[in-house]
Design a protein around this motif. Structure first.
Motif: not given
Length: 242
Positions: A141-147, A164-167, A196-200
């Motif tokens: 899950a690249p860049h979700l939420p970051h990294g 992880g860092d979700l929620f 959050f990275a907010h990637c596409p």
């Protein structure tokens, strides 16, 4: 199970069959209540998800030992490379001589092959590892939420997504498991210092997790949650504009 350290408030609760949340409440700057969670899967090959901050190792080790001998740990897993995810990694590898880091292929390639005292077991997207009664599947899950190296484990027999860092929720992480709203509190916490990275691909990645149909979300910060995990992940996608 319950409080394992009266001074810190570190506590252990079983949130699914053989899966334990280890929770340590802490205060962030500004006296904001917060918490750090690890998840322990008790099985033939025990797994700890989130090695945690190095400074918290004695407390988390004490909590793990209330469930099983630390030396039995075989897998020290985490979502991505960050201090609260893997700061204590080498301390766990020392305390559990048969253990190895467990992470995604990107984390192994760019960080863990060098940072860790033992070589990691790197999981490809969708790869399954059987622990005994439990089986875990890795989701890139690249860049979700970051990294770039981010990913998650799904324990498939119980439907528990180690997310992880979700929620991420503020507070002391009480109760250990809830069916109340966590999206509202987590979004209110995220927005002032958006991490959050907010990637596409954010919406696509959240949909990939939703299709796994989790029934328990094992959050790193705050309460774990039980319910229709697919619906909640899709609600998060909507809140993020995806």
């Amino acid at each position: 199970m319950g409080i394992t350290n009266a001074q810190s408030g570190t506590n252990v609760h079983e949130i699914a069959a053989g899966i334990y949340r280890i929770n340590t409440p802490m205060a962030l700057p500004g006296d904001l209540a917060f918490s750090f969670n690890q998840y322990l899967i008790d099985d033939d090959e025990p797994l700890l998800f989130h090695a945690g901050l190095r400074q918290l190792f004695p407390l988390v080790n004490e909590a793990v030992a209330s469930v099983l001998p630390t030396a039995r740990l075989r897998h020290i897993a985490f979502s991505h490379v960050e201090a609260d995810e893997c700061g204590a990694l080498n301390l766990w590898l020392s305390a559990a001589p048969q253990s190895a880091p467990l992470c995604g292929t990107v984390a192994a390639m760019v960080s863990i092959n060098d940072l860790a005292d033992r070589a990691p077991r790197a999981l490809a997207d969708g790869e399954v590892l059987t622990l005994g009664r439990h089986r875990v599947r890795w989701f890139d899950a690249p860049h979700l939420p970051h990294g770039w190296d981010c990913g998650f484990l799904m324990e498939e027999t119980s439907g528990t997504l180690l997310c992880g860092d979700l929620f991420t929720q503020p507070g002391r992480g009480e109760p250990a498991l809830t069916d109340a709203d966590i999206l509202g509190p987590s979004e209110a916490f995220r927005q002032p210092m958006d991490y959050f990275a907010h990637c596409p691909q954010t919406g696509t990645l959240l949909e990939k997790l939703a299709q796994a149909q989790p029934t328990t979300l094992a959050c790193m910060h705050g309460s774990a949650w039980h319910g229709d995990g697919a619906a909640l992940l899709r609600a998060l996608a909507g809140a993020l504009g995806h």
